[in-house]
Design a protein around this motif. Structure first.
Motif, PDB file in Angstrom:
ATOM      1  N   PRO A 117      47.261 -22.336  42.184  1.00 20.30           N
ATOM      2  CA  PRO A 117      48.678 -22.562  41.867  1.00 20.30           C
ATOM      3  C   PRO A 117      49.625 -22.248  43.015  1.00 20.30           C
ATOM      4  O   PRO A 117      50.771 -22.734  43.021  1.00 20.30           O
ATOM      5  CB  PRO A 117      48.917 -21.625  40.677  1.00 20.30           C
ATOM      6  N   LEU A 118      49.187 -21.416  43.988  1.00 28.36           N
ATOM      7  CA  LEU A 118      50.052 -21.099  45.128  1.00 28.36           C
ATOM      8  C   LEU A 118      49.879 -22.081  46.273  1.00 28.36           C
ATOM      9  O   LEU A 118      50.618 -22.015  47.258  1.00 28.36           O
ATOM     10  CB  LEU A 118      49.748 -19.681  45.638  1.00 28.36           C
ATOM     11  N   ASN A 119      48.937 -22.967  46.172  1.00 24.09           N
ATOM     12  CA  ASN A 119      48.720 -23.958  47.224  1.00 24.09           C
ATOM     13  C   ASN A 119      49.840 -24.993  47.155  1.00 24.09           C
ATOM     14  O   ASN A 119      49.944 -25.755  46.188  1.00 24.09           O
ATOM     15  CB  ASN A 119      47.363 -24.631  47.033  1.00 24.09           C
ATOM     16  N   PRO A 120      50.725 -25.067  48.154  1.00 28.26           N
ATOM     17  CA  PRO A 120      51.916 -25.926  48.056  1.00 28.26           C
ATOM     18  C   PRO A 120      51.573 -27.409  48.143  1.00 28.26           C
ATOM     19  O   PRO A 120      50.648 -27.821  48.848  1.00 28.26           O
ATOM     20  CB  PRO A 120      52.767 -25.478  49.255  1.00 28.26           C
ATOM     21  N   GLU A 121      52.334 -28.174  47.405  1.00 22.36           N
ATOM     22  CA  GLU A 121      52.247 -29.631  47.487  1.00 22.36           C
ATOM     23  C   GLU A 121      53.394 -30.126  48.360  1.00 22.36           C
ATOM     24  O   GLU A 121      54.563 -29.965  48.010  1.00 22.36           O
ATOM     25  CB  GLU A 121      52.323 -30.252  46.088  1.00 22.36           C
ATOM     26  N   LEU A 122      53.072 -30.668  49.516  1.00 19.83           N
ATOM     27  CA  LEU A 122      54.064 -31.046  50.507  1.00 19.83           C
ATOM     28  C   LEU A 122      54.585 -32.462  50.248  1.00 19.83           C
ATOM     29  O   LEU A 122      53.803 -33.399  50.063  1.00 19.83           O
ATOM     30  CB  LEU A 122      53.468 -30.960  51.917  1.00 19.83           C
ATOM     31  N   ALA A 123      55.920 -32.580  50.220  1.00 14.92           N
ATOM     32  CA  ALA A 123      56.529 -33.895  49.995  1.00 14.92           C
ATOM     33  C   ALA A 123      56.268 -34.835  51.162  1.00 14.92           C
ATOM     34  O   ALA A 123      56.189 -36.059  50.985  1.00 14.92           O
ATOM     35  CB  ALA A 123      58.040 -33.733  49.777  1.00 14.92           C
ATOM     36  N   ILE A 124      56.129 -34.260  52.365  1.00 10.18           N
ATOM     37  CA  ILE A 124      55.900 -35.098  53.541  1.00 10.18           C
ATOM     38  C   ILE A 124      54.553 -35.796  53.478  1.00 10.18           C
ATOM     39  O   ILE A 124      54.322 -36.827  54.137  1.00 10.18           O
ATOM     40  CB  ILE A 124      56.004 -34.233  54.821  1.00 10.18           C
ATOM     41  N   LEU A 125      53.659 -35.254  52.669  1.00  5.40           N
ATOM     42  CA  LEU A 125      52.348 -35.871  52.489  1.00  5.40           C
ATOM     43  C   LEU A 125      52.275 -36.660  51.198  1.00  5.40           C
ATOM     44  O   LEU A 125      51.183 -36.983  50.718  1.00  5.40           O
ATOM     45  CB  LEU A 125      51.249 -34.797  52.503  1.00  5.40           C
ATOM     46  N   GLY A 126      53.427 -36.970  50.651  1.00  8.27           N
ATOM     47  CA  GLY A 126      53.451 -37.747  49.416  1.00  8.27           C
ATOM     48  C   GLY A 126      53.045 -36.925  48.206  1.00  8.27           C
ATOM     49  O   GLY A 126      52.476 -37.473  47.252  1.00  8.27           O
ATOM     50  N   GLY A 127      53.345 -35.656  48.230  1.00  9.33           N
ATOM     51  CA  GLY A 127      52.992 -34.792  47.104  1.00  9.33           C
ATOM     52  C   GLY A 127      51.572 -34.286  47.143  1.00  9.33           C
ATOM     53  O   GLY A 127      51.128 -33.612  46.206  1.00  9.33           O
ATOM     54  N   GLU A 128      50.840 -34.597  48.210  1.00 11.09           N
ATOM     55  CA  GLU A 128      49.469 -34.123  48.328  1.00 11.09           C
ATOM     56  C   GLU A 128      49.435 -32.721  48.941  1.00 11.09           C
ATOM     57  O   GLU A 128      50.372 -32.297  49.619  1.00 11.09           O
ATOM     58  CB  GLU A 128      48.648 -35.093  49.204  1.00 11.09           C
ATOM     59  N   LYS A 129      48.351 -32.013  48.703  1.00 15.73           N
ATOM     60  CA  LYS A 129      48.194 -30.674  49.255  1.00 15.73           C
ATOM     61  C   LYS A 129      47.615 -30.744  50.657  1.00 15.73           C
ATOM     62  O   LYS A 129      46.826 -31.640  50.979  1.00 15.73           O
ATOM     63  CB  LYS A 129      47.292 -29.828  48.355  1.00 15.73           C
ATOM     64  N   LEU A 130      48.050 -29.820  51.489  1.00 15.26           N
ATOM     65  CA  LEU A 130      47.602 -29.809  52.879  1.00 15.26           C
ATOM     66  C   LEU A 130      46.108 -29.521  52.970  1.00 15.26           C
ATOM     67  O   LEU A 130      45.428 -30.057  53.846  1.00 15.26           O
ATOM     68  CB  LEU A 130      48.381 -28.755  53.671  1.00 15.26           C
ATOM     69  N   SER A 161      42.477 -28.305  50.378  1.00 11.55           N
ATOM     70  CA  SER A 161      41.954 -28.177  49.025  1.00 11.55           C
ATOM     71  C   SER A 161      42.131 -26.733  48.531  1.00 11.55           C
ATOM     72  O   SER A 161      42.309 -25.803  49.319  1.00 11.55           O
ATOM     73  CB  SER A 161      40.479 -28.576  48.982  1.00 11.55           C
ATOM     74  N   ASP A 162      42.068 -26.581  47.200  1.00  4.41           N
ATOM     75  CA  ASP A 162      42.214 -25.248  46.631  1.00  4.41           C
ATOM     76  C   ASP A 162      41.095 -24.312  47.094  1.00  4.41           C
ATOM     77  O   ASP A 162      41.311 -23.116  47.302  1.00  4.41           O
ATOM     78  CB  ASP A 162      42.227 -25.333  45.104  1.00  4.41           C
ATOM     79  N   ARG A 163      39.920 -24.849  47.279  1.00  4.88           N
ATOM     80  CA  ARG A 163      38.809 -24.018  47.739  1.00  4.88           C
ATOM     81  C   ARG A 163      39.070 -23.511  49.150  1.00  4.88           C
ATOM     82  O   ARG A 163      38.872 -22.334  49.458  1.00  4.88           O
ATOM     83  CB  ARG A 163      37.512 -24.811  47.674  1.00  4.88           C
ATOM     84  N   ALA A 164      39.500 -24.416  50.046  1.00  9.60           N
ATOM     85  CA  ALA A 164      39.807 -24.005  51.412  1.00  9.60           C
ATOM     86  C   ALA A 164      40.987 -23.038  51.435  1.00  9.60           C
ATOM     87  O   ALA A 164      41.033 -22.096  52.233  1.00  9.60           O
ATOM     88  CB  ALA A 164      40.102 -25.230  52.280  1.00  9.60           C
ATOM     89  N   TYR A 165      41.954 -23.239  50.541  1.00  8.23           N
ATOM     90  CA  TYR A 165      43.105 -22.330  50.450  1.00  8.23           C
ATOM     91  C   TYR A 165      42.648 -20.926  50.060  1.00  8.23           C
ATOM     92  O   TYR A 165      43.148 -19.926  50.590  1.00  8.23           O
ATOM     93  CB  TYR A 165      44.105 -22.877  49.434  1.00  8.23           C
ATOM     94  N   GLY A 166      41.678 -20.832  49.149  1.00  9.07           N
ATOM     95  CA  GLY A 166      41.159 -19.528  48.761  1.00  9.07           C
ATOM     96  C   GLY A 166      40.431 -18.834  49.895  1.00  9.07           C
ATOM     97  O   GLY A 166      40.531 -17.618  50.053  1.00  9.07           O
TER      98      GLY A 166
END
Length: 258
Positions: A136-149, A151-156
């Protein structure tokens, strides 16, 4: 008082070993061979060494104008060995007692053909497993069209690296000479925040088993540590001018910096 009575009293004081609770002075302390001949056992011997160590420590502190922890010490044998053996014997006895009265429950053997409903690592890795669930803390960037920079696994995984890095760098940031938390309330509060976060993130890792709504548990994971840190700082700050701070200043006086 005659000389014979004085000599008799001196011998009684030298061999005093039971009931009085008084340990003879250093120049009247029995030798090791004399101690082995006694029948009081390890408990009496341990008490005598503890009492003598306390008296030697008290005498040193009264004679010196300052006290350095690396200067004041006692011989490994018998003071430190007797103390460590006493503590070790106590904890080993407690472990044996608990293992005899509360034996661990052995469940059914693992079945490689079935996947358990809840998968958890060993308890000491709960905090790391909880960091892998910070999607849930992994931001969704508007510059990427709402995609996450990432994956949640890599973010963890990145969260684990950041947390371990913070824990590793804290000792290099705080190089003070404090001996007790009351001397530096801020860093003590930081430590308590980290301790509380380790508990809350561990509980969050087992959110499938916790009787709390997942979103509420997620909020408490990050709200409880600052509250614990604030309370710790306030309590230690209030104690600085009280008994504990004065006791600390008196007990561990450090040599002034050159």
């Amino acid at each position: 008082m005659t000389d014979e009575q004085t000599e008799t009293d001196g011998k009684q004081a030298q061999t005093d070993g039971g009931g009085t609770g008084i340990v003879p002075p250093d120049d009247e302390t029995p030798t090791w061979s004399e101690r082995k001949q006694r029948t009081e056992g390890l408990s009496r011997l341990t008490y005598e060494y503890f009492e003598r160590a306390r008296r030697e420590d008290q005498d040193l502190r009264q004679e010196s104008s300052y006290v350095e922890r690396d200067v004041l010490a006692f011989p490994v044998w018998p003071h430190e060995m007797i103390r460590n053996l006493s503590l070790t014997s106590f904890f080993v006895g407690m472990i044996i007692f608990l293992s005899a009265t509360l034996p661990p429950h052995l469940g059914a053997p693992a079945d490689p053909n079935s996947t358990p409903a809840v998968i958890l690592p060993d308890w000491y890795l709960y905090w790391s497993f909880g960091l892998l669930k910070l999607g849930p803390l992994n931001p969704e960037l508007a510059i990427l069209g709402g995609e996450k920079l990432m994956s949640d696994r890599a973010y963890g995984v990145v969260a684990n690296i950041v947390v371990v890095g913070i824990v590793a760098i804290v000792p290099f940031l705080n190089k003070g000479s404090a001996r007790r938390p009351v001397e530096q309330p801020f860093w003590a509060a930081v430590g308590m925040m980290g301790f509380a976060f380790a508990w809350t993130i561990s509980i969050y890792s087992a959110k499938n088993l916790a009787p709390i709504a997942p979103h509420l548990l997620f909020d408490l994971t990050f709200l409880v540590p600052p509250i614990v840190g604030t309370i710790t700082y306030a309590v230690l700050k209030a104690m600085r001018e009280g008994y504990m701070f004065d006791l600390n200043r008196r007990y561990y006086r450090l040599r002034p910096p050159k």
